[in-house]
Design a protein around this motif. Structure first.
Motif, PDB file in Angstrom:
ATOM      1  N   ALA A 169      97.505 -60.838  -6.444  1.00 16.35           N
ATOM      2  CA  ALA A 169      97.708 -59.664  -7.289  1.00 16.35           C
ATOM      3  C   ALA A 169      99.195 -59.400  -7.501  1.00 16.35           C
ATOM      4  O   ALA A 169     100.012 -59.600  -6.601  1.00 16.35           O
ATOM      5  CB  ALA A 169      97.045 -58.444  -6.659  1.00 16.35           C
ATOM      6  N   ARG A 170      99.536 -58.931  -8.693  1.00 16.20           N
ATOM      7  CA  ARG A 170     100.924 -58.599  -9.017  1.00 16.20           C
ATOM      8  C   ARG A 170     101.131 -57.108  -9.217  1.00 16.20           C
ATOM      9  O   ARG A 170     102.270 -56.653  -9.324  1.00 16.20           O
ATOM     10  CB  ARG A 170     101.360 -59.355 -10.265  1.00 16.20           C
ATOM     11  N   GLU A 171     100.025 -56.376  -9.298  1.00 17.40           N
ATOM     12  CA  GLU A 171     100.113 -54.919  -9.427  1.00 17.40           C
ATOM     13  C   GLU A 171      98.915 -54.289  -8.744  1.00 17.40           C
ATOM     14  O   GLU A 171      97.783 -54.774  -8.874  1.00 17.40           O
ATOM     15  CB  GLU A 171     100.161 -54.493 -10.893  1.00 17.40           C
ATOM     16  N   ILE A 172      99.170 -53.207  -8.005  1.00 15.99           N
ATOM     17  CA  ILE A 172      98.090 -52.483  -7.343  1.00 15.99           C
ATOM     18  C   ILE A 172      98.136 -51.015  -7.749  1.00 15.99           C
ATOM     19  O   ILE A 172      99.112 -50.543  -8.330  1.00 15.99           O
ATOM     20  CB  ILE A 172      98.177 -52.592  -5.807  1.00 15.99           C
ATOM     21  N   ALA A 173      97.045 -50.322  -7.426  1.00 15.09           N
ATOM     22  CA  ALA A 173      96.985 -48.880  -7.628  1.00 15.09           C
ATOM     23  C   ALA A 173      96.489 -48.227  -6.352  1.00 15.09           C
ATOM     24  O   ALA A 173      95.605 -48.758  -5.681  1.00 15.09           O
ATOM     25  CB  ALA A 173      96.048 -48.542  -8.794  1.00 15.09           C
ATOM     26  N   VAL A 174      97.101 -47.085  -6.011  1.00 16.40           N
ATOM     27  CA  VAL A 174      96.627 -46.271  -4.892  1.00 16.40           C
ATOM     28  C   VAL A 174      96.043 -44.990  -5.467  1.00 16.40           C
ATOM     29  O   VAL A 174      96.454 -44.530  -6.527  1.00 16.40           O
ATOM     30  CB  VAL A 174      97.753 -45.972  -3.887  1.00 16.40           C
ATOM     31  N   PHE A 175      95.086 -44.404  -4.756  1.00 15.32           N
ATOM     32  CA  PHE A 175      94.233 -43.374  -5.346  1.00 15.32           C
ATOM     33  C   PHE A 175      94.169 -42.154  -4.443  1.00 15.32           C
ATOM     34  O   PHE A 175      93.467 -42.163  -3.441  1.00 15.32           O
ATOM     35  CB  PHE A 175      92.826 -43.961  -5.542  1.00 15.32           C
ATOM     36  N   GLY A 176      94.920 -41.106  -4.786  1.00 15.60           N
ATOM     37  CA  GLY A 176      94.902 -39.867  -4.018  1.00 15.60           C
ATOM     38  C   GLY A 176      94.174 -38.755  -4.755  1.00 15.60           C
ATOM     39  O   GLY A 176      93.525 -38.989  -5.783  1.00 15.60           O
ATOM     40  N   ALA A 177      94.283 -37.537  -4.253  1.00 18.48           N
ATOM     41  CA  ALA A 177      93.599 -36.396  -4.861  1.00 18.48           C
ATOM     42  C   ALA A 177      94.441 -35.143  -4.706  1.00 18.48           C
ATOM     43  O   ALA A 177      95.215 -35.002  -3.758  1.00 18.48           O
ATOM     44  CB  ALA A 177      92.228 -36.190  -4.227  1.00 18.48           C
ATOM     45  N   ALA A 178      94.292 -34.219  -5.654  1.00 14.03           N
ATOM     46  CA  ALA A 178      94.974 -32.936  -5.589  1.00 14.03           C
ATOM     47  C   ALA A 178      94.121 -31.891  -4.892  1.00 14.03           C
ATOM     48  O   ALA A 178      94.553 -30.748  -4.705  1.00 14.03           O
ATOM     49  CB  ALA A 178      95.321 -32.456  -7.001  1.00 14.03           C
ATOM     50  N   SER A 179      92.915 -32.263  -4.484  1.00 13.47           N
ATOM     51  CA  SER A 179      91.987 -31.372  -3.787  1.00 13.47           C
ATOM     52  C   SER A 179      91.832 -31.821  -2.343  1.00 13.47           C
ATOM     53  O   SER A 179      91.493 -32.981  -2.080  1.00 13.47           O
ATOM     54  CB  SER A 179      90.622 -31.382  -4.483  1.00 13.47           C
ATOM     55  N   GLU A 180      92.057 -30.905  -1.410  1.00 12.95           N
ATOM     56  CA  GLU A 180      91.903 -31.228   0.006  1.00 12.95           C
ATOM     57  C   GLU A 180      90.468 -31.635   0.319  1.00 12.95           C
ATOM     58  O   GLU A 180      90.226 -32.628   1.018  1.00 12.95           O
ATOM     59  CB  GLU A 180      92.308 -30.024   0.861  1.00 12.95           C
ATOM     60  N   SER A 181      89.502 -30.895  -0.213  1.00 13.59           N
ATOM     61  CA  SER A 181      88.092 -31.193   0.062  1.00 13.59           C
ATOM     62  C   SER A 181      87.679 -32.531  -0.528  1.00 13.59           C
ATOM     63  O   SER A 181      86.979 -33.328   0.115  1.00 13.59           O
ATOM     64  CB  SER A 181      87.191 -30.083  -0.502  1.00 13.59           C
TER      65      SER A 181
ATOM     66  N   SER B  80      89.626 -35.059  -1.176  1.00 15.17           N
ATOM     67  CA  SER B  80      90.288 -36.103  -0.408  1.00 15.17           C
ATOM     68  C   SER B  80      89.492 -36.424   0.858  1.00 15.17           C
ATOM     69  O   SER B  80      89.310 -37.592   1.210  1.00 15.17           O
ATOM     70  CB  SER B  80      91.707 -35.665  -0.048  1.00 15.17           C
ATOM     71  N   ARG B  81      89.011 -35.385   1.536  1.00 19.75           N
ATOM     72  CA  ARG B  81      88.258 -35.621   2.776  1.00 19.75           C
ATOM     73  C   ARG B  81      86.909 -36.268   2.501  1.00 19.75           C
ATOM     74  O   ARG B  81      86.454 -37.120   3.266  1.00 19.75           O
ATOM     75  CB  ARG B  81      88.089 -34.303   3.536  1.00 19.75           C
ATOM     76  N   HIS B  82      86.258 -35.893   1.396  1.00 18.63           N
ATOM     77  CA  HIS B  82      84.980 -36.515   1.052  1.00 18.63           C
ATOM     78  C   HIS B  82      85.159 -37.961   0.587  1.00 18.63           C
ATOM     79  O   HIS B  82      84.351 -38.830   0.907  1.00 18.63           O
ATOM     80  CB  HIS B  82      84.282 -35.715  -0.054  1.00 18.63           C
ATOM     81  N   ASN B  83      86.220 -38.220  -0.166  1.00 15.84           N
ATOM     82  CA  ASN B  83      86.413 -39.525  -0.801  1.00 15.84           C
ATOM     83  C   ASN B  83      87.153 -40.510   0.092  1.00 15.84           C
ATOM     84  O   ASN B  83      86.847 -41.702   0.104  1.00 15.84           O
ATOM     85  CB  ASN B  83      87.190 -39.318  -2.110  1.00 15.84           C
ATOM     86  N   LEU B  84      88.141 -40.003   0.849  1.00 17.73           N
ATOM     87  CA  LEU B  84      89.005 -40.877   1.646  1.00 17.73           C
ATOM     88  C   LEU B  84      88.862 -40.663   3.150  1.00 17.73           C
ATOM     89  O   LEU B  84      89.491 -41.386   3.934  1.00 17.73           O
ATOM     90  CB  LEU B  84      90.472 -40.642   1.249  1.00 17.73           C
ATOM     91  N   ASN B  85      88.065 -39.683   3.528  1.00 15.32           N
ATOM     92  CA  ASN B  85      87.881 -39.352   4.950  1.00 15.32           C
ATOM     93  C   ASN B  85      89.190 -38.934   5.617  1.00 15.32           C
ATOM     94  O   ASN B  85      89.389 -39.150   6.815  1.00 15.32           O
ATOM     95  CB  ASN B  85      87.255 -40.533   5.718  1.00 15.32           C
ATOM     96  N   MET B  86      90.084 -38.338   4.846  1.00 14.33           N
ATOM     97  CA  MET B  86      91.329 -37.801   5.394  1.00 14.33           C
ATOM     98  C   MET B  86      91.879 -36.765   4.424  1.00 14.33           C
ATOM     99  O   MET B  86      91.546 -36.767   3.242  1.00 14.33           O
ATOM    100  CB  MET B  86      92.354 -38.908   5.640  1.00 14.33           C
TER     101      MET B  86
END
Length: 302
Positions: free
Chosen positions: A91-103, A105-111
């Protein structure tokens, strides 16, 4: 004025489709999209195949693509294990995926948000050191299925953190599609104080039929990059009732009607929409695909 389209159908679109698509089918879809003039096409995700089985062959997809050519094929990477796999696949390009919602983030990323940003910083640092480009995503910028409306200042904080860690572009996602143009203006007014509009992208879902209106609002605020998904594929498994991303062909119709340049052939994208919809055994979500119809010579393969 030039507008960049980031095609997310082969990743963000397909990952939430239950009907499996073969490697050959994915590759033909990507090839059709590239032939249309799209220069940024999300090709896969290095995530657990247990949770996202549709992305299990992402390494095989990359192996079949010309990664040194003019088309960018970013892949989603959620953690360092995923980065290891992406690097091994070339791969030459990646994407990281965060959230502006605390809840969310915890449901989707477990943190929580802060922990997720720390994790992304480690991934981004390694990726940049390896010579990769890194794009950042922020989910729930206009609403959350658990918290409701999200404060624009919170979106700005997360977007600024992603830029600070080295993301060249930040994609702002209306994950559940509840946004309206006035809220797009408010959110972008806050984010632009932290991140220039030239480094922002809009990622709108069409749950309430507002995606095209929201894109127009974002254009007015100086955003010239938009994510879209051929045939309107996809959706958010964590957001009940959320429909797919705005359809690429619908966005192209809007932009062409406004006299904006994309370098993308609408007819070829519509043909790609019918192609992948046939493979999935469903109809395209987009209105433009239905309005323009099938090309007489189009044949579904894959």
């Amino acid at each position: 004025m030039q507008v960049k389209i980031v095609e997310v159908g082969p990743r963000d679109g397909l990952q939430n489709e239950k009907q499996p698509v073969t490697l050959a089918g994915k590759l033909e879809l990507i090839q059709r999209l590239a032939a249309s003039g799209l220069t940024h096409i999300e090709a896969g995700a290095f995530v657990s195949p247990r949770w996202v089985p549709q992305m299990a062959d992402s390494a095989d997809v990359l192996a079949a693509l010309d990664l040194a050519g003019p088309v960018h094929y970013p892949v989603l990477v959620p953690n360092e294990k995923g980065l290891d796999a992406a690097l091994a696949a070339g791969a030459r390009e990646i994407a990281v995926f965060g959230a502006a919602s605390e809840s969310f983030s915890r449901h989707n990323l477990n943190m929580g948000i802060n922990d997720s940003l720390s994790a992304f910083a480690a991934v981004t640092r390694r990726a940049l050191d390896a010579g990769l480009r890194v794009r950042g995503y922020v989910s729930c910028v206009l609403g959350c299925p658990y918290e409701g409306e999200i404060a624009p200042s919170q979106v700005a904080r997360v977007a600024a953190a992603l830029r600070e860690m080295g993301c060249y572009e930040i994609s702002l996602g209306d994950t559940i599609g509840t946004g309206t143009p006035n809220r797009v203006h408010e959110m972008l007014a806050a984010v632009r104080k932290q991140v220039p509009a030239t480094q922002l992208a809009g990622h709108f879902h069409d749950s309430y039929g507002m995606a095209i209106a929201n894109i127009t609002a974002a254009l007015q605020m100086g955003v010239h990059t938009f994510d879209s998904s051929v045939a309107g594929l996809g959706g958010c498994p964590y957001a009940r009732g959320a429909s797919g991303n705005v359809a690429t062909e619908d966005v192209l119709w809007l932009l062409q009607g406004m006299g904006l340049q994309t370098g993308v052939d609408l007819r070829q994208v519509v043909d790609a929409a019918w192609f992948i919809s046939d493979l999935l055994g469903k109809m395209p979500v987009s209105r433009v695909a239905h309005a323009l119809g099938r090309s007489p010579h189009a044949v579904a393969r894959g």
